[in-house]
Scaffold this motif. Structure first.
Motif, short mmCIF file in Angstrom:
data_model
loop_
_atom_site.label_atom_id
_atom_site.label_comp_id
_atom_site.label_asym_id
_atom_site.label_seq_id
_atom_site.Cartn_x
_atom_site.Cartn_y
_atom_site.Cartn_z
N GLN A 250 -48.26 16.16 -29.79
CA GLN A 250 -47.75 16.09 -31.15
C GLN A 250 -47.85 14.67 -31.72
OE1 GLN A 250 -46.12 17.45 -28.55
NE2 GLN A 250 -46.28 19.63 -29.06
N VAL A 251 -47.46 13.67 -30.91
CA VAL A 251 -47.54 12.28 -31.36
C VAL A 251 -48.99 11.88 -31.63
CG1 VAL A 251 -47.18 9.87 -30.67
CG2 VAL A 251 -45.40 11.57 -30.23
N LYS A 252 -49.88 12.27 -30.73
CA LYS A 252 -51.30 11.93 -30.90
C LYS A 252 -51.85 12.52 -32.20
CE LYS A 252 -55.78 12.17 -28.53
NZ LYS A 252 -56.50 12.62 -27.30
N ALA A 253 -51.48 13.77 -32.47
CA ALA A 253 -51.96 14.41 -33.69
C ALA A 253 -51.41 13.72 -34.93
CB ALA A 253 -51.57 15.89 -33.69
N LEU A 254 -50.13 13.34 -34.91
CA LEU A 254 -49.52 12.71 -36.08
C LEU A 254 -50.03 11.30 -36.30
CD1 LEU A 254 -45.83 13.96 -35.78
CD2 LEU A 254 -47.59 14.71 -37.41
N LEU A 255 -50.40 10.60 -35.23
CA LEU A 255 -50.98 9.26 -35.39
C LEU A 255 -52.26 9.32 -36.20
CD1 LEU A 255 -50.42 7.81 -31.80
CD2 LEU A 255 -49.53 6.80 -33.92
N ALA A 256 -52.98 10.43 -36.11
CA ALA A 256 -54.25 10.58 -36.82
C ALA A 256 -54.11 11.39 -38.10
CB ALA A 256 -55.28 11.24 -35.90
N ASP A 257 -52.88 11.70 -38.50
CA ASP A 257 -52.63 12.52 -39.68
C ASP A 257 -52.48 11.63 -40.92
OD1 ASP A 257 -51.59 14.27 -41.65
OD2 ASP A 257 -50.73 15.55 -40.10
N ARG A 258 -53.36 11.78 -41.88
CA ARG A 258 -53.35 10.93 -43.06
C ARG A 258 -52.21 11.25 -44.02
NH1 ARG A 258 -58.03 7.87 -43.47
NH2 ARG A 258 -59.64 8.45 -41.96
N ARG A 259 -51.43 12.27 -43.71
CA ARG A 259 -50.25 12.57 -44.53
C ARG A 259 -49.06 11.72 -44.14
NH1 ARG A 259 -49.85 18.84 -43.44
NH2 ARG A 259 -50.32 17.96 -41.36
N LEU A 260 -49.17 10.95 -43.05
CA LEU A 260 -48.11 10.04 -42.63
C LEU A 260 -48.57 8.61 -42.85
CD1 LEU A 260 -47.01 12.61 -41.22
CD2 LEU A 260 -46.27 11.13 -39.35
N ALA B 190 -43.45 10.80 -44.18
CA ALA B 190 -44.25 11.96 -44.57
C ALA B 190 -44.56 11.86 -46.05
CB ALA B 190 -43.47 13.24 -44.26
N MET B 191 -45.84 11.80 -46.40
CA MET B 191 -46.25 11.70 -47.81
C MET B 191 -46.63 13.07 -48.36
SD MET B 191 -48.25 8.02 -47.73
CE MET B 191 -49.34 8.45 -46.39
N ALA B 192 -46.42 14.09 -47.53
CA ALA B 192 -46.55 15.50 -47.92
C ALA B 192 -45.77 16.27 -46.86
CB ALA B 192 -48.01 15.92 -47.93
N ASP B 193 -45.49 17.54 -47.12
CA ASP B 193 -44.83 18.34 -46.10
C ASP B 193 -45.74 18.44 -44.87
OD1 ASP B 193 -42.85 18.72 -47.94
OD2 ASP B 193 -43.23 20.86 -48.25
N VAL B 194 -45.15 18.24 -43.69
CA VAL B 194 -45.90 18.27 -42.43
C VAL B 194 -45.17 19.20 -41.47
CG1 VAL B 194 -46.74 16.92 -40.47
CG2 VAL B 194 -46.70 15.90 -42.76
N GLU B 195 -45.92 20.08 -40.81
CA GLU B 195 -45.32 21.01 -39.85
C GLU B 195 -45.59 20.54 -38.43
OE1 GLU B 195 -45.88 25.60 -38.51
OE2 GLU B 195 -45.57 25.26 -40.67
N VAL B 196 -44.53 20.51 -37.62
CA VAL B 196 -44.63 20.14 -36.21
C VAL B 196 -43.88 21.19 -35.39
CG1 VAL B 196 -44.12 18.41 -34.45
CG2 VAL B 196 -44.76 17.68 -36.75
N GLU B 197 -44.59 21.92 -34.56
CA GLU B 197 -43.99 22.94 -33.70
C GLU B 197 -43.09 23.91 -34.48
OE1 GLU B 197 -42.05 21.14 -30.27
OE2 GLU B 197 -43.81 21.72 -29.12
#
Length: 372
Positions: A22-32, A263-270
């Motif tokens: 989850q952390v790895k995916a969010l590190l590469a998520d441009r919405r954060l 979060a610069m947009a809604d983001v879903e995690v698990e």
């Protein structure tokens, strides 16, 4: 659960994400990112000017600024260029070790080596005059104070003002350094943009590396088998990566912490939706202990591969990673080459910590040694 609500050091609430995937995916998520639609009313991580609160920006503006920053810095901090720095880094390191061994034992390795080495290296790269480096040290420490907003803001203001003057001087009289090259390669960039970027580099280019060098000494003192393994030069890179993966054994801060992002947009995690505007803490330390990716994660051993997330992941992967790796590798190689025995001169529990600093670490690191 890899996600939960936690309080921040500033007393606000944040989402803490701890699972490796989850952390790895969010590190590469441009919405954060560090941007927020209403920064004055956003939840805060701390009162530090560094990562304490967001700036006003949309996701598009945030990503454009980040891409510009990487274009400015990536060429100068490439792995090839940092490898070319090895001889100079080793020279600086040998000089610091010469000073260390002139002292009575035990001596403070943090003050003699860990702290000055990254400062000397990043200042030399950027072209900061030697006579100004002690002032930079005090400003940098003030900037990273997490519980005194005025002190932190004042430190950043002083550093930014200094860097603005330095950029203006280098624009008139360029030299062979990173700031001069940024000016020459980006003639349309405003001086204040380069000054702010340079101020951030001075801070980021040394604080985390200081902590990593101190952590290496502590870990190798507690694991003498890895100290002996370093006598094989081929082992150095693997030990460096394991030092980077580990938290310091003396770290006592709450496990409910991480790298702050918004979060610069809604983001879903698990299955949990993080609403736009909420603060998210990316638990890199916790992810680096995920036993699905690191068997026996508490052990300090050479691992191949070692896919830790200490430098981030994806488009935000740390530009300074090659430099930090070279500095840490040269430090370990110099220690094992110069000393037949080297390690802590105090129990880990007795070490004093930098509890007011964002990066943490130790205030002193007493060591003893036997020269080869």
């Amino acid at each position: 659960m890899a996600i939960k609500r936690v309080p921040t050091p500033a007393g606000d609430e944040a989402w803490l994400v701890t699972g490796y995937d989850q952390v790895k995916a969010l590190l590469a998520d441009r919405r954060l990112g560090r941007g927020h639609a209403d920064p004055d009313n956003a939840p805060r991580f701390s009162t530090s000017v560094i990562l304490g609160k967001p700036h006003k920006a949309t996701a598009e503006e945030e990503n454009e600024k980040h891409a510009w920053m990487r274009r400015m810095l990536t060429p100068a901090f490439s792995a090839k260029n940092m490898e070319a720095m090895r001889p100079r880094i080793r020279q600086l390191l040998d000089n610091l070790l010469d000073t260390l061994v002139e002292q009575d034992q035990p001596a403070d390795f943090h003050e003699a080596v860990s702290f000055p080495l990254p400062v000397l290296v990043i200042c030399e790269l950027l072209g900061v005059p030697p006579q100004d480096r002690e002032e930079f040290r005090s400003w940098s420490e003030a900037m990273s104070t997490i519980n005194d907003e005025q002190k932190s803001t004042r430190g950043f203001a002083n550093l930014w003002a200094y860097m603005s003057e330095l950029v203006a001087r280098k624009k008139k009289n360029p030299a062979d350094d990173v700031i001069s090259r940024m000016i020459g390669q980006n003639p349309d960039a405003r001086e204040q943009e380069i000054a702010q970027l340079s101020a951030g580099l001075l801070f980021a280019g040394h604080e985390t590396t200081v902590s990593a060098i101190d952590r290496a000494v502590v870990l190798l003192s507690l694991h003498p088998g890895q100290w002996r393994a370093l006598k094989n030069p081929g082992a150095v890179p693997a030990v460096v990566e394991e030092v980077l993966r580990h938290r310091s054994p003396l770290e006592r801060r709450s496990g409910d912490s991480g790298l702050p992002r918004y979060a610069m947009a809604d983001v879903e995690v698990e299955g949990t939706t993080i609403p736009a505007g909420d603060l998210v803490l990316l638990g890199i330390d916790q992810a680096n202990l995920d036993d699905q990716h690191f068997p026996d994660p508490a052990a300090f051993v050479q691992r191949t591969p070692n896919p830790h997330l200490s430098f981030g992941h994806g488009f935000r992967f740390c530009v300074g990673a090659p430099l930090a790796r070279v500095e840490l590798a040269e430090t370990l190689d110099a220690l094992v080459t110069r000393f037949t025995a080297f390690g802590l001169a105090a129990e880990v529990s007795a070490l004093s910590r930098r509890t007011e600093q964002l990066v943490g670490g130790v205030a002193q690191l007493p060591v003893r040694w036997t020269e080869a």
